[in-house]
Design a protein around this motif. Sequence first.
Motif, PDB file in Angstrom:
ATOM      1  N   ALA A 180      33.252  32.819  34.608  1.00 55.11           N
ATOM      2  CA  ALA A 180      32.862  34.420  34.667  1.00 55.11           C
ATOM      3  C   ALA A 180      32.935  34.717  36.243  1.00 55.11           C
ATOM      4  O   ALA A 180      32.640  35.817  36.562  1.00 55.11           O
ATOM      5  CB  ALA A 180      31.429  34.625  33.828  1.00 55.11           C
ATOM      6  N   GLU A 181      32.440  33.746  37.070  1.00 54.84           N
ATOM      7  CA  GLU A 181      32.355  34.001  38.497  1.00 54.84           C
ATOM      8  C   GLU A 181      33.553  34.535  39.258  1.00 54.84           C
ATOM      9  O   GLU A 181      33.418  35.394  40.262  1.00 54.84           O
ATOM     10  CB  GLU A 181      31.813  32.838  39.230  1.00 54.84           C
ATOM     11  N   TYR A 182      34.564  34.247  38.506  1.00 56.20           N
ATOM     12  CA  TYR A 182      35.796  34.503  38.924  1.00 56.20           C
ATOM     13  C   TYR A 182      36.689  35.643  38.147  1.00 56.20           C
ATOM     14  O   TYR A 182      38.002  35.654  37.961  1.00 56.20           O
ATOM     15  CB  TYR A 182      36.844  33.361  39.244  1.00 56.20           C
ATOM     16  N   ALA A 183      35.875  36.061  37.141  1.00 51.62           N
ATOM     17  CA  ALA A 183      36.609  36.893  35.853  1.00 51.62           C
ATOM     18  C   ALA A 183      37.677  37.714  36.399  1.00 51.62           C
ATOM     19  O   ALA A 183      38.891  37.845  35.775  1.00 51.62           O
ATOM     20  CB  ALA A 183      35.660  37.692  35.192  1.00 51.62           C
ATOM     21  N   LYS A 184      37.456  38.636  37.330  1.00 48.49           N
ATOM     22  CA  LYS A 184      38.367  39.570  37.620  1.00 48.49           C
ATOM     23  C   LYS A 184      39.573  38.986  38.222  1.00 48.49           C
ATOM     24  O   LYS A 184      40.686  39.752  37.985  1.00 48.49           O
ATOM     25  CB  LYS A 184      37.866  40.856  38.704  1.00 48.49           C
ATOM     26  N   GLU A 185      39.312  37.964  39.545  1.00 51.45           N
ATOM     27  CA  GLU A 185      40.655  37.342  39.787  1.00 51.45           C
ATOM     28  C   GLU A 185      41.417  36.638  38.571  1.00 51.45           C
ATOM     29  O   GLU A 185      42.527  36.610  38.758  1.00 51.45           O
ATOM     30  CB  GLU A 185      40.182  36.387  40.930  1.00 51.45           C
ATOM     31  N   LEU A 186      40.583  35.811  37.708  1.00 52.12           N
ATOM     32  CA  LEU A 186      41.288  35.184  36.499  1.00 52.12           C
ATOM     33  C   LEU A 186      42.205  36.406  35.934  1.00 52.12           C
ATOM     34  O   LEU A 186      43.484  36.080  35.325  1.00 52.12           O
ATOM     35  CB  LEU A 186      40.561  34.710  35.859  1.00 52.12           C
ATOM     36  N   TRP A 187      41.618  37.602  35.551  1.00 50.45           N
ATOM     37  CA  TRP A 187      42.378  38.589  34.978  1.00 50.45           C
ATOM     38  C   TRP A 187      43.604  39.085  35.741  1.00 50.45           C
ATOM     39  O   TRP A 187      44.741  39.288  35.042  1.00 50.45           O
ATOM     40  CB  TRP A 187      41.423  39.723  34.548  1.00 50.45           C
ATOM     41  N   ASP A 247      37.086  33.515  25.430  1.00 45.77           N
ATOM     42  CA  ASP A 247      37.444  34.890  24.876  1.00 45.77           C
ATOM     43  C   ASP A 247      36.377  36.016  25.343  1.00 45.77           C
ATOM     44  O   ASP A 247      36.773  37.078  25.677  1.00 45.77           O
ATOM     45  CB  ASP A 247      37.795  34.828  23.537  1.00 45.77           C
ATOM     46  N   ASP A 248      35.198  35.483  25.066  1.00 47.03           N
ATOM     47  CA  ASP A 248      34.005  36.530  25.367  1.00 47.03           C
ATOM     48  C   ASP A 248      34.070  37.229  26.713  1.00 47.03           C
ATOM     49  O   ASP A 248      33.968  38.094  26.903  1.00 47.03           O
ATOM     50  CB  ASP A 248      32.796  35.768  25.214  1.00 47.03           C
ATOM     51  N   ILE A 249      34.748  36.080  27.784  1.00 48.45           N
ATOM     52  CA  ILE A 249      34.833  36.936  29.271  1.00 48.45           C
ATOM     53  C   ILE A 249      35.789  37.884  29.118  1.00 48.45           C
ATOM     54  O   ILE A 249      35.726  38.954  29.821  1.00 48.45           O
ATOM     55  CB  ILE A 249      35.145  35.497  30.115  1.00 48.45           C
ATOM     56  N   MET A 250      36.943  37.443  28.609  1.00 49.51           N
ATOM     57  CA  MET A 250      38.290  38.361  28.702  1.00 49.51           C
ATOM     58  C   MET A 250      38.367  39.544  28.014  1.00 49.51           C
ATOM     59  O   MET A 250      39.130  40.542  28.380  1.00 49.51           O
ATOM     60  CB  MET A 250      39.576  37.308  28.508  1.00 49.51           C
ATOM     61  N   VAL A 251      37.673  39.583  26.607  1.00 47.27           N
ATOM     62  CA  VAL A 251      37.468  40.941  26.062  1.00 47.27           C
ATOM     63  C   VAL A 251      37.068  42.078  26.945  1.00 47.27           C
ATOM     64  O   VAL A 251      37.920  43.266  26.714  1.00 47.27           O
ATOM     65  CB  VAL A 251      36.485  40.669  24.874  1.00 47.27           C
ATOM     66  N   SER A 252      36.242  41.915  27.598  1.00 51.90           N
ATOM     67  CA  SER A 252      35.688  43.264  28.146  1.00 51.90           C
ATOM     68  C   SER A 252      36.558  43.448  29.520  1.00 51.90           C
ATOM     69  O   SER A 252      36.944  44.703  30.055  1.00 51.90           O
ATOM     70  CB  SER A 252      34.253  43.179  29.062  1.00 51.90           C
ATOM     71  N   LEU A 253      37.113  42.431  30.176  1.00 55.36           N
ATOM     72  CA  LEU A 253      37.827  42.754  31.321  1.00 55.36           C
ATOM     73  C   LEU A 253      39.333  43.340  30.908  1.00 55.36           C
ATOM     74  O   LEU A 253      39.786  44.523  31.535  1.00 55.36           O
ATOM     75  CB  LEU A 253      38.420  41.232  31.989  1.00 55.36           C
TER      76      LEU A 253
END
Length: 260
Positions: free
Chosen positions: A193-200, A223-229
């Motif tokens: 989650a600390e790198y969520a935007k970069e991972l997306w 999945d919970d991290i990626m849903v909102s991104l």
Amino acid sequence: MVFSTEGEVPYREGQSIGVIPDGVDKNGKPHKLRLYSIASSALGDFGNSRTVSLCVKRLVYTNEKGELVKGVCSNFLCDMKPGAEVKITGPIGKEMLMPKDPDATIIMLATGTGIAPFRSFLWKMFFERHEDYKFNGLAWLFLGVPTSSSLLYKEEFEKMKETYPDNFRLDFAVSREQTNEKGEKMYIQTRMAEYAKELWELLKKDNTFVYMCGLKGMEKGIDDIMVSLAAADGIDWIEYKRQLKKSEQWNVEVYLLWIM
């Protein structure tokens, strides 16, 4: 654990082998095979294609009756002495084979002994020289464990990071020892989650491949991290993940904790 195969069990990075423990089960029948992800590259730990390595955790616990229960195969393997013989079958598996593209971004998500196939990937990428393969992309490993003493192959991975800082990123999530800024336990999805935007952003590229190996519950947290991104870009994550799987960019090998 390293087993000599005399070159008779050729395999590829990301495959598994079966182990048949000695003895019989409670019905007097030979034990069935148990599958283990291979933890060595195709060349093996000695570089001669004559060995195969496994990462095995001994399973011992007390059941609801207060009885001590030992996993059949894990204890069989962990109790073996050097030079002993073991029945091996395989190799099998094609879901976790690493991509052939040497310029790919490869994101590896592991918990516990789920690190095994990624060690095989990383040895091929960074510890070996191949005439027909040189990794020029980005390998990013997230490893989640309960305690720092459970960080398997830590020294190997840190050496890779030191030697290839532009091609290898390494992040640990130690749940019983680390927390995030909110004081929450540091599970693998918490670290990601600390790198969520970069991972997306990486996941939107057609040469990014994700591999997941470990306990079954880890996929939901990711999945919970990626849903909102994804939603922020007007994308339905579940459908997008389905497309990633179809294009072999999302590869999962998770398991329940069986008595093995």
